[in-house]
Every structure is written in structure tokens, then in C-alpha cells.
Design an enzyme around this catalytic site. Structure first.
Site, PDB file in Angstrom:
ATOM      1  N   HIS A 118       1.589   5.354  -1.643  1.00 18.18           N
ATOM      2  CA  HIS A 118       1.263   6.555  -2.409  1.00 18.18           C
ATOM      3  C   HIS A 118       2.562   7.180  -2.906  1.00 18.18           C
ATOM      4  O   HIS A 118       3.445   7.511  -2.101  1.00 18.18           O
ATOM      5  CB  HIS A 118       0.521   7.570  -1.535  1.00 18.18           C
ATOM      6  N   LEU A 119       2.658   7.363  -4.209  1.00 16.71           N
ATOM      7  CA  LEU A 119       3.843   7.991  -4.799  1.00 16.71           C
ATOM      8  C   LEU A 119       3.556   9.373  -5.360  1.00 16.71           C
ATOM      9  O   LEU A 119       4.478  10.096  -5.726  1.00 16.71           O
ATOM     10  CB  LEU A 119       4.408   7.106  -5.913  1.00 16.71           C
ATOM     11  N   ARG A 120       2.277   9.743  -5.486  1.00 17.42           N
ATOM     12  CA  ARG A 120       1.884  11.012  -6.094  1.00 17.42           C
ATOM     13  C   ARG A 120       2.394  11.071  -7.542  1.00 17.42           C
ATOM     14  O   ARG A 120       2.475  10.059  -8.212  1.00 17.42           O
ATOM     15  CB  ARG A 120       2.367  12.197  -5.265  1.00 17.42           C
ATOM     16  N   HIS A 152     -10.702   0.900   1.326  1.00 21.94           N
ATOM     17  CA  HIS A 152     -10.547   1.902   2.385  1.00 21.94           C
ATOM     18  C   HIS A 152     -11.803   1.796   3.238  1.00 21.94           C
ATOM     19  O   HIS A 152     -12.876   2.261   2.846  1.00 21.94           O
ATOM     20  CB  HIS A 152     -10.393   3.306   1.797  1.00 21.94           C
ATOM     21  N   ASN A 198      -5.151   7.349  -6.345  1.00 20.10           N
ATOM     22  CA  ASN A 198      -5.903   8.578  -6.054  1.00 20.10           C
ATOM     23  C   ASN A 198      -5.108   9.836  -6.399  1.00 20.10           C
ATOM     24  O   ASN A 198      -4.835  10.678  -5.555  1.00 20.10           O
ATOM     25  CB  ASN A 198      -6.366   8.605  -4.596  1.00 20.10           C
ATOM     26  N   LEU A 249      -5.687   9.189   7.673  1.00 18.53           N
ATOM     27  CA  LEU A 249      -7.006   8.563   7.596  1.00 18.53           C
ATOM     28  C   LEU A 249      -6.830   7.146   7.056  1.00 18.53           C
ATOM     29  O   LEU A 249      -6.201   6.979   6.001  1.00 18.53           O
ATOM     30  CB  LEU A 249      -7.943   9.375   6.686  1.00 18.53           C
ATOM     31  N   HIS A 306       0.870  -1.191   0.000  1.00 17.25           N
ATOM     32  CA  HIS A 306       0.000   0.000   0.000  1.00 17.25           C
ATOM     33  C   HIS A 306       0.901   1.233   0.000  1.00 17.25           C
ATOM     34  O   HIS A 306       1.444   1.608   1.035  1.00 17.25           O
ATOM     35  CB  HIS A 306      -0.902   0.012   1.241  1.00 17.25           C
ATOM     36  N   LYS A 319      -9.158  -0.315  -6.377  1.00 13.37           N
ATOM     37  CA  LYS A 319      -9.269   0.333  -5.068  1.00 13.37           C
ATOM     38  C   LYS A 319     -10.636   0.979  -4.889  1.00 13.37           C
ATOM     39  O   LYS A 319     -11.095   1.774  -5.711  1.00 13.37           O
ATOM     40  CB  LYS A 319      -8.185   1.416  -4.925  1.00 13.37           C
ATOM     41  N   HIS A 364      -4.898  -0.776   5.489  1.00  9.95           N
ATOM     42  CA  HIS A 364      -4.557  -0.006   6.694  1.00  9.95           C
ATOM     43  C   HIS A 364      -5.594  -0.198   7.810  1.00  9.95           C
ATOM     44  O   HIS A 364      -6.196   0.741   8.314  1.00  9.95           O
ATOM     45  CB  HIS A 364      -4.328   1.470   6.395  1.00  9.95           C
ATOM     46  N   ALA A 372      -4.499  14.670   5.268  1.00 11.85           N
ATOM     47  CA  ALA A 372      -4.292  13.398   5.957  1.00 11.85           C
ATOM     48  C   ALA A 372      -3.227  12.590   5.248  1.00 11.85           C
ATOM     49  O   ALA A 372      -3.300  12.392   4.031  1.00 11.85           O
ATOM     50  CB  ALA A 372      -5.594  12.615   6.022  1.00 11.85           C
ATOM     51  N   ASP A 401       1.284   2.559   3.637  1.00 17.73           N
ATOM     52  CA  ASP A 401       0.427   3.726   3.404  1.00 17.73           C
ATOM     53  C   ASP A 401       1.241   5.015   3.492  1.00 17.73           C
ATOM     54  O   ASP A 401       0.750   6.048   3.955  1.00 17.73           O
ATOM     55  CB  ASP A 401      -0.752   3.762   4.385  1.00 17.73           C
TER      56      ASP A 401
END
Length: 350
Positions: free
Chosen positions: A19-21, A140, A45, A224, A17, A103, A178, A268, A252
Site C-alpha cells: 500500500h502506497l496511498r 483478501h 484501495n 486486517l 503486496h 484485487k 497475507h 487497520a 502488506d
């Protein structure tokens, strides 16, 4: 795995899990995941979100172009579920080896989730197709009902939505991402067919809501799902260190510029990529479970996703690590580093 009082060698872990943006942020944070992890499930996202197989191919290409020289890292791509998602497109994405999972964000539940699902009835055909082709659903697990206390959102999501999804789609592979509560742990433990797993973050294993709120609000601990009371943290630690194959590593790690965290309405997310592996090792050492760390970090996730384990190894050693408090992002604001200057008891050997 070999264990000694001051040294630990294990198969190279994966991050299930992450996030790399995108853009400059992607280029700044990516090397800190590739340094320790062989693969990662990449969250979709973005703005706009990664909705289609074509979106996922384009995002994967941007990640691969940003890899540091010599890095051996595989991004495992996901699609963002919307009420307009095309089941045929997801099937093509899986068949072509592009999509590893899909997701589910309840609309408004977290960062960049406004395009998510408001009415689960509208995505039933998609879930049915995913069940038929073996494409996992990543959840989520929080309701967004304003009448529900933020600390209860996970427990209510299980009752209102996750249990019905399990009942209606019993062969659908699900990852409860998460997980943050004893309720979530118990739900996973109650599923005996091996089709439901859960990721656990390092910050939810280390922090409780007192760390977030007592003595002043600490915005860089705000994520979150929000960190919960101590009894839930202890349940997470018991699950992670148990050796149970249904629980596996998912950081995460979620970078935001400092100015967006230290704001009147702060974002968050906890950016933990630099310290994540060391933090997990610290937790397992405190729980007397270092002999089960490789299982959680390197074996359970590949088994759930039906992938081979990594051939390479990494070694951790006891001792201090000199982590920065902030990571510079060229052309943008810095990112706060979780446990920067708060040294874990382990470090990954170069």
C-alpha cells in the site's frame, strides 16, 4: 545466494503486496520501498478506488512522478474488483501491460473496502474472463458476516468462498494474500497445480494476538486480517521458510497517520517498509533457514507471476539498525514505523 554467519547477499527482492496511498503520504513512504525492492504489486484501495485501466494508468503515473532520483523500481498495477467491473476493460488493461492483477475485497473487510464485492455471483463473468486471459485474482480472504468471530473469518472464507471459486474456475490464478492461519496454509498446500500462491507479511511472522492485546491494546499492531494465536504464527513461519514455491514475500505495508491509529476506532494497517526485509531475515535466521531466504524473497514471486527475477542484489548484515519510531509526512501526521527502535537482528547494507 551466499551465506555467512554475519552477511547475506541475495537477488533484489520484490514486494507482492504493498500500500502506497496517494499524495503526501505516497511521497513520504515510497522511498522506503524503492530502497529495498525492485517491483511491487500496488494495492488499489484508494479513495476513490482504482477500478478501471484508466484509473490504474493515472495512479501509476503519480507513483512514477514520486520516485526518488535514481530509483529503479517498477510499480505493478492492480484493479479493484467491483460488482460493476467491465471484463473488457480488464482485458484491455492486461493487453496494454497496465494491469498485473485484480484485487477482490469483500465489502467492508478492511480499509477502503466498502466498494468491494458483496455477492460473488455478480462477478462470475469477470472471473471467467480473467481465467481465460490469465489475469490473476488477488484475494483478501475474510468473510464479513457479523456472526463470525474475527479470528475465524479467514477459515470461514476458505470454506464458503475460496473453495467454490477454485471449483468453478479451476484455471484461474489466485493469490491468497497475507495468509494468517494454519487453515490458509493448508488450503494452499492442498492445491497441487501451481495456480494458487500466498503472500506472508513480516508482522504475521513475528506477532501473535498476545502481542496485540496482553497488557493493553497496541494499536500499531492492529491489522486486517488480525494477528492470530501462536499456533497459526508457527504454521506461517514453517510455510515461509520451507522453500515451497507457492509462498512468497508480501509486506502488506500499510501506512496510516498516528492519529488515525491511536483513535477510538483505529485504522487497520502496519507500516513496515523500513524494516520488512530485515524482519524477514530475522525470522529465517531464527528458523535456521537462511539458505532459503532468497527463494522466498526473490524467486518464488516472479515465478508465480511469470516475470524474470531481478538482476541486482542486496546485502544484509547482522547487527543493529537505527530506525526511527515515526516517519514524518509533510503537511500531515507522522506514521508509526514497525520495529522502529526495536532493532531487528539484521540490516540492509547501504
Amino acid at each position: 545466494m551466499t551465506t555467512q554467519p554475519d552477511r547475506l547477499t541475495l537477488r533484489r527482492p520484490d514486494d507482492w503486496h504493498l500500500h502506497l496511498r496517494d499524495g503526501a503520504m505516497l511521497r513520504a513512504v515510497l522511498p522506503h520501498s524503492t530502497a529495498h525492492f525492485g517491483r511491487a504489486i500496488i494495492m488499489p484501495n484508494l479513495t476513490p478506488p482504482v477500478v478501471t485501466t484508466a484509473d490504474a494508468v493515472a495512479y501509476r503515473d503519480r507513483i512514477l512522478a514520486a520516485l526518488p532520483a535514481g530509483a529503479r523500481f517498477t510499480p505493478l498495477m492492480t484493479a479493484y474488483l467491483t460488482e460493476g467491473t467491465d471484463p473488457d476493460d480488464l482485458a484491455r488493461g492486461k493487453e496494454e501491460g497496465v494491469l498485473t492483477a485484480v484485487k477482490l475485497y469483500p465489502a467492508g473487510a478492511t480499509t477502503n473496502s466498502h466498494a468491494g464485492v458483496r455477492d460473488l455471483a455478480k462477478v462470475r463473468p469477470v472471473l471467467a474472463r480473467m481465467q481465460a486471459i490469465g489475469l490473476p485474482l488477488l484475494v483478501h480472504g475474510e468473510v464479513v458476516d457479523p456472526a463470525i468471530d474475527i479470528f475465524d473469518r479467514e477459515a470461514v472464507f476458505i470454506e464458503r468462498h475460496l473453495q467454490p471459486i477454485r471449483a468453478d474456475f479451476p484455471e484461474l490464478r489466485i493469490v491468497f494474500e497475507h495468509v494468517t492461519t494454519r487453515n490458509g496454509v493448508d488450503f494452499v498446500l492442498d492445491q497441487g497445480d501451481g495456480l494458487v500462491g500466498a503472500t506472508i507479511t513480516p508482522h504475521h511472522l513475528i506477532l501473535n494476538r498476545n502481542d496485540l492485546l496482553v497488557g493493553g491494546v497496541r494499536p500499531h499492531y492492529y491489522c486486517l486480517p488480525v494477528v492470530k494465536r501462536e499456533s497459526h504464527r508457527l504454521a506461517l513461519r514453517a510455510a515461509a521458510t520451507s522453500g515451497d514455491p507457492r509462498f512468497f514475500l508480501g509486506t502488506d505495508s500499510a501506512p496510516h497517520p498516528v492519529h488515525a491509529k491511536e483513535a477510538a476506532c483505529g485504522c487497520a494497517g502496519v507500516f513496515n517498509a523500513l524494516a520488512a526485509v530485515a524482519c524477514y531475515a530475522e525470522v529465517f535466521a531464527e528458523e535456521g533457514a537462511l539458505d532459503r531466504f532468497e527463494t522466498f524473497a526473490s524467486l518464488n514471486g516472479p515465478a508465480f507471476y511469470q516475470l524474470p527475477v531481478n538482476d541486482e542484489t542486496i546485502t544484509l548484515v547482522r547487527g543493529e539498525d537505527d530506525l526511527p519510531e515515526r516517519l514524518a509526512v509533510p503537511g500531515g501526521d507522522d506514521v508509526h514505523v514497525f520495529r522502529g527502535k526495536t532493532v531487528p537482528g539484521w540490516r540492509v547494507e547501504a
